[in-house]
Design a protein around this motif. Structure first.
Motif, PDB file in Angstrom:
ATOM      1  N   LEU A 155      68.248 -18.728 -21.336  1.00 21.01           N
ATOM      2  CA  LEU A 155      69.140 -19.639 -20.624  1.00 21.01           C
ATOM      3  C   LEU A 155      68.920 -19.568 -19.112  1.00 21.01           C
ATOM      4  N   ALA A 156      68.583 -18.387 -18.604  1.00 22.27           N
ATOM      5  CA  ALA A 156      68.258 -18.275 -17.185  1.00 22.27           C
ATOM      6  C   ALA A 156      66.964 -19.025 -16.877  1.00 22.27           C
ATOM      7  N   CYS A 157      66.008 -18.959 -17.785  1.00 17.81           N
ATOM      8  CA  CYS A 157      64.770 -19.734 -17.619  1.00 17.81           C
ATOM      9  C   CYS A 157      65.081 -21.224 -17.563  1.00 17.81           C
ATOM     10  N   ALA A 158      66.023 -21.667 -18.390  1.00 18.04           N
ATOM     11  CA  ALA A 158      66.421 -23.076 -18.362  1.00 18.04           C
ATOM     12  C   ALA A 158      66.968 -23.456 -16.994  1.00 18.04           C
ATOM     13  N   GLN A 159      67.662 -22.529 -16.356  1.00 18.76           N
ATOM     14  CA  GLN A 159      68.251 -22.797 -15.034  1.00 18.76           C
ATOM     15  C   GLN A 159      67.206 -22.763 -13.924  1.00 18.76           C
ATOM     16  N   VAL A 160      66.245 -21.845 -14.025  1.00 21.59           N
ATOM     17  CA  VAL A 160      65.273 -21.630 -12.954  1.00 21.59           C
ATOM     18  C   VAL A 160      64.071 -22.563 -13.079  1.00 21.59           C
ATOM     19  N   GLY A 161      63.798 -23.015 -14.325  1.00 24.06           N
ATOM     20  CA  GLY A 161      62.609 -23.836 -14.555  1.00 24.06           C
ATOM     21  C   GLY A 161      61.439 -23.033 -15.074  1.00 24.06           C
ATOM     22  N   THR A 162      61.684 -21.781 -15.408  1.00 23.59           N
ATOM     23  CA  THR A 162      60.664 -20.919 -16.001  1.00 23.59           C
ATOM     24  C   THR A 162      60.742 -21.045 -17.516  1.00 23.59           C
ATOM     25  N   ALA A 163      59.970 -20.227 -18.230  1.00 25.03           N
ATOM     26  CA  ALA A 163      60.009 -20.264 -19.697  1.00 25.03           C
ATOM     27  C   ALA A 163      59.904 -18.848 -20.241  1.00 25.03           C
ATOM     28  N   ASN A 164      60.627 -18.592 -21.319  1.00 23.27           N
ATOM     29  CA  ASN A 164      60.647 -17.294 -21.977  1.00 23.27           C
ATOM     30  C   ASN A 164      59.688 -17.317 -23.166  1.00 23.27           C
ATOM     31  N   ALA A 165      58.612 -16.557 -23.066  1.00 20.82           N
ATOM     32  CA  ALA A 165      57.675 -16.423 -24.184  1.00 20.82           C
ATOM     33  C   ALA A 165      58.106 -15.215 -25.012  1.00 20.82           C
ATOM     34  N   VAL A 166      58.725 -15.482 -26.167  1.00 25.07           N
ATOM     35  CA  VAL A 166      59.255 -14.408 -27.006  1.00 25.07           C
ATOM     36  C   VAL A 166      58.146 -13.942 -27.949  1.00 25.07           C
ATOM     37  N   VAL A 167      57.803 -12.661 -27.862  1.00 21.29           N
ATOM     38  CA  VAL A 167      56.660 -12.118 -28.587  1.00 21.29           C
ATOM     39  C   VAL A 167      57.103 -11.574 -29.948  1.00 21.29           C
ATOM     40  N   ASN A 168      56.326 -11.879 -30.969  1.00 17.64           N
ATOM     41  CA  ASN A 168      56.572 -11.361 -32.314  1.00 17.64           C
ATOM     42  C   ASN A 168      56.388  -9.849 -32.298  1.00 17.64           C
ATOM     43  N   PHE A 169      57.474  -9.113 -32.489  1.00 12.82           N
ATOM     44  CA  PHE A 169      57.400  -7.657 -32.394  1.00 12.82           C
ATOM     45  C   PHE A 169      56.680  -7.024 -33.579  1.00 12.82           C
ATOM     46  N   ARG A 170      56.347  -7.823 -34.592  1.00 12.62           N
ATOM     47  CA  ARG A 170      55.611  -7.293 -35.740  1.00 12.62           C
ATOM     48  C   ARG A 170      54.098  -7.324 -35.524  1.00 12.62           C
ATOM     49  N   LEU A 171      53.658  -7.858 -34.414  1.00 12.91           N
ATOM     50  CA  LEU A 171      52.230  -7.947 -34.153  1.00 12.91           C
ATOM     51  C   LEU A 171      51.641  -6.568 -33.848  1.00 12.91           C
ATOM     52  N   ALA A 172      50.357  -6.420 -34.143  1.00 17.13           N
ATOM     53  CA  ALA A 172      49.626  -5.218 -33.774  1.00 17.13           C
ATOM     54  C   ALA A 172      49.329  -5.262 -32.277  1.00 17.13           C
ATOM     55  N   PRO A 173      49.073  -4.101 -31.649  1.00 20.23           N
ATOM     56  CA  PRO A 173      48.820  -4.078 -30.196  1.00 20.23           C
ATOM     57  C   PRO A 173      47.779  -5.082 -29.706  1.00 20.23           C
ATOM     58  N   PRO A 174      46.625  -5.263 -30.376  1.00 21.34           N
ATOM     59  CA  PRO A 174      45.669  -6.262 -29.879  1.00 21.34           C
ATOM     60  C   PRO A 174      46.235  -7.680 -29.892  1.00 21.34           C
ATOM     61  N   GLU A 175      47.082  -7.984 -30.873  1.00 25.05           N
ATOM     62  CA  GLU A 175      47.688  -9.309 -30.949  1.00 25.05           C
ATOM     63  C   GLU A 175      48.746  -9.499 -29.859  1.00 25.05           C
ATOM     64  N   ILE A 176      49.485  -8.432 -29.572  1.00 24.14           N
ATOM     65  CA  ILE A 176      50.474  -8.484 -28.487  1.00 24.14           C
ATOM     66  C   ILE A 176      49.775  -8.758 -27.168  1.00 24.14           C
ATOM     67  N   VAL A 177      48.659  -8.076 -26.952  1.00 20.74           N
ATOM     68  CA  VAL A 177      47.877  -8.286 -25.731  1.00 20.74           C
ATOM     69  C   VAL A 177      47.460  -9.750 -25.621  1.00 20.74           C
ATOM     70  N   TYR A 178      46.981 -10.319 -26.732  1.00 20.37           N
ATOM     71  CA  TYR A 178      46.536 -11.713 -26.692  1.00 20.37           C
ATOM     72  C   TYR A 178      47.683 -12.645 -26.317  1.00 20.37           C
ATOM     73  N   VAL A 179      48.844 -12.488 -26.961  1.00 20.75           N
ATOM     74  CA  VAL A 179      49.967 -13.400 -26.720  1.00 20.75           C
ATOM     75  C   VAL A 179      50.483 -13.275 -25.287  1.00 20.75           C
ATOM     76  N   VAL A 180      50.669 -12.039 -24.818  1.00 24.50           N
ATOM     77  CA  VAL A 180      51.177 -11.848 -23.455  1.00 24.50           C
ATOM     78  C   VAL A 180      50.207 -12.436 -22.438  1.00 24.50           C
ATOM     79  N   ASN A 181      48.907 -12.189 -22.635  1.00 29.44           N
ATOM     80  CA  ASN A 181      47.917 -12.730 -21.701  1.00 29.44           C
ATOM     81  C   ASN A 181      47.824 -14.248 -21.790  1.00 29.44           C
ATOM     82  N   ASP A 182      47.902 -14.778 -23.010  1.00 27.66           N
ATOM     83  CA  ASP A 182      47.832 -16.230 -23.171  1.00 27.66           C
ATOM     84  C   ASP A 182      49.007 -16.917 -22.484  1.00 27.66           C
ATOM     85  N   SER A 183      50.183 -16.293 -22.552  1.00 23.14           N
ATOM     86  CA  SER A 183      51.374 -16.893 -21.939  1.00 23.14           C
ATOM     87  C   SER A 183      51.325 -16.855 -20.415  1.00 23.14           C
ATOM     88  N   GLN A 184      50.465 -15.970 -19.867  1.00 29.13           N
ATOM     89  CA  GLN A 184      50.374 -15.770 -18.413  1.00 29.13           C
ATOM     90  C   GLN A 184      51.702 -15.295 -17.827  1.00 29.13           C
TER      91      GLN A 184
END
Length: 526
Positions: A81-110
């Motif tokens: 909701l704060a992102c909605a106010q500021v104009g940013t976006a919340n990239a919510v990461v699947n906590f079931r991912l393995a570490p290499p997959e987490i790295v990919y998602v976080v990096n892809d989201s920038q």
């Protein structure tokens, strides 16, 4: 109703205005309850604005991303909701991912800031050097909590970025046929349309008591809590979807609306004393995201009579697009509809199209399910070609699911155009698993298929061809997968063939591989 009804089509253009409406209308009414703590709409809104102030103080600007890697926690909703106010976006990461997959998602989201729950702090520390865009890590909850100080250092910021309806404020990742997840950009317009449509069909209002049991990285978690916020309802959040705890909350808190996946409902039936509990407060229990075995459905119909809604949806449509209502669950004259996904909800169009030509097919004929509504995502983050392939110029989303529609307008989802496996409510693309297995030195060729499973609906199976001079060690291959993939994506078994069946153009015939496992079963995806 305790508070006035908010017309989402005219009274508010975004979720910031919605939050402000309920803060003004019902300041002292409960908004969110989590782990024994309840915050009113005034308290909740203040924290959202403190989060907005903290984002701006950290240098975040419209279009920037933050990322959250945590089990369910109100801070993630405050962030969105704060992102909605500021104009940013919340990239919510699947906590079931393995570490290499987490790295990919976080990096892809920038993402520039990463918010991490205590269960994942060690994993993030191990891969910190692989996250170059992350400027700050904020720990949420537990003994090392930094989030409260992060927002507490700032007075509420009331400045609102002038959001356009198509602006993304929450980004959920859905697996892709390329083997890598794609970030679905969910917008104010899409989420507001979803909330409006679901409120109309499921009788959600400011007097509702909504249980949020599904993970927030899943559209069934985030869209459900945003539905509650849009309607002014009281949300009850669970950190994890535990069957006994969910049932206890249903009864104790007199929950009126909730959403589960069938695997959780199957486990609920096994909870001691469940038949003696009082669930009479429930008005709508929605379930979906994976097949519901008929024995489980029958058991749940006894436990939750006259309130069950089977729903079909997708991240790219911000959630639900069709529903099979309670009356179709109990009428013996239409028992065949129990394996259908129901009819389109308010505001949604569904057609069956030829996947090759895009032309509509005749009633009852198989094809690809196409969906058109105002709920549609803004596109895939950073992937314009994938977006163009998924959404037509006139607004139809190609779901990738195969199915048909009967003469009464009921949709039957019978296969995956893109070979997706749905296991326990989680979407799994074989390409992700195949990409990992192909890197093992003993594997020359590989295909991954979904096979029936009584608990999860279906699970992945690897079918491999050994490399010349190599033998296949099933345990070693499964261990290899566990090193590189989230546990729910890992194959549960391995078959070894001399060669994989292919058509004249060289494409693997996965339907031939699946056939012996699905013979005699009515395959469905809901």
């Amino acid at each position: 109703m305790t508070g006035s009804t908010l017309d989402l089509s005219t009274a508010a253009a975004d979720f910031t205005a919605i939050l402000g409406h309920w803060e003004a209308e019902r300041p002292d009414a409960p908004a969110v309850t989590f782990a024994g703590t309840t915050r009113t709409w005034a308290e909740f809104a203040r924290r959202v604005r403190q989060n907005a102030a903290a984002q701006r103080a950290a240098g975040l600007r419209p279009g920037d991303r933050v990322a959250v890697l945590d089990l369910n926690h109100p801070s993630c909703v405050e962030m969105t909701l704060a992102c909605a106010q500021v104009g940013t976006a919340n990239a919510v990461v699947n906590f079931r991912l393995a570490p290499p997959e987490i790295v990919y998602v976080v990096n892809d989201s920038q993402a520039r800031i990463l918010f991490v729950g205590p269960e994942f702090a060690a994993a993030v520390a191990q891969v910190r050097d692989k996250l170059p865009a992350i400027e700050q890590i904020v720990h949420v909850g537990g003994d090392a909590d930094e989030y409260e100080a992060w927002i507490g250092a700032h007075e509420p910021d009331h400045d609102v970025h002038p959001s356009a309806p198509g602006d993304c404020f929450v980004q959920l990742y859905t697996s892709g046929t390329t083997g890598f997840p794609k970030g679905a950009m969910l917008t104010h317009a899409g989420m507001l349309a979803h909330a409006t449509n679901v409120m109309a069909d499921f009788d959600v209002d400011a007097d509702s008591r909504v249980q949020v049991a599904m993970p927030l990285f899943h559209v069934g978690g985030t869209s459900y809590v945003l539905l509650a916020i849009a309607s002014g309802a009281h949300s009850f959040m669970m950190r994890m979807p535990d069957p006994a705890a969910a049932l206890e909350m249903l009864e104790r808190e007199r929950i009126t609306h909730t959403f589960y996946v069938p695997a959780l409902m199957a486990a609920m039936l096994q909870v001691p004393g469940v038949a003696d509990r009082d669930f009479s407060s429930v008005k709508a229990l929605s379930y979906g995201a994976s097949p519901m075995p008929l024995p489980v459905m029958r058991g749940c119909l006894k436990l939750f009579p006259d309130v069950m809604h089977q729903v079909y949806g997708m991240t790219e449509q911000c959630g639900v697009v069709s529903s099979l209502g309670p009356e179709d669950h109990t009428d013996p004259a239409v028992e065949h509809r129990l394996i259908s996904a129901g009819t389109p909800i308010h505001g949604v169009e569904i057609e069956i199209r030829d996947p090759a030509t895009g032309d509509p097919v005749a009633t009852g004929e198989p094809g690809e399910i196409w969906v058109r509504s105002a709920q549609v995502m803004g596109g895939y983050w950073g992937k314009p070609e994938a977006t163009a392939a998924a959404i037509t110029e006139d607004g139809w989303l190609r779901s990738g699911d195969g199915g048909h529609m009967d003469a009464d307008g009921y949709v039957y989802v019978t296969d995956r155009i893109k070979d997706m496996i749905i296991s326990g409510g989680e979407n799994i693309y074989p390409a992700e698993i195949e990409r990992v297995l192909a890197e093992h030195p003993s594997v020359a060729d590989v295909a991954v298929i979904g096979v029936p499973d009584e608990r999860w609906g279906e699970v992945p199976k690897a079918v491999v061809v050994a490399a010349p001079g190599a033998g296949i060690d099933e345990a070693a291959l499964l261990a290899w997968c566990r090193e590189h993939l989230a546990a729910f994506k890992c194959p549960k078994s391995v078959d070894v063939l001399d060669e994989l069946p292919r058509n004249p153009t060289g494409k693997i015939l996965k339907k031939d591989l699946r056939k012996p496992y699905w013979e005699g079963k009515e395959r469905q995806v809901v």
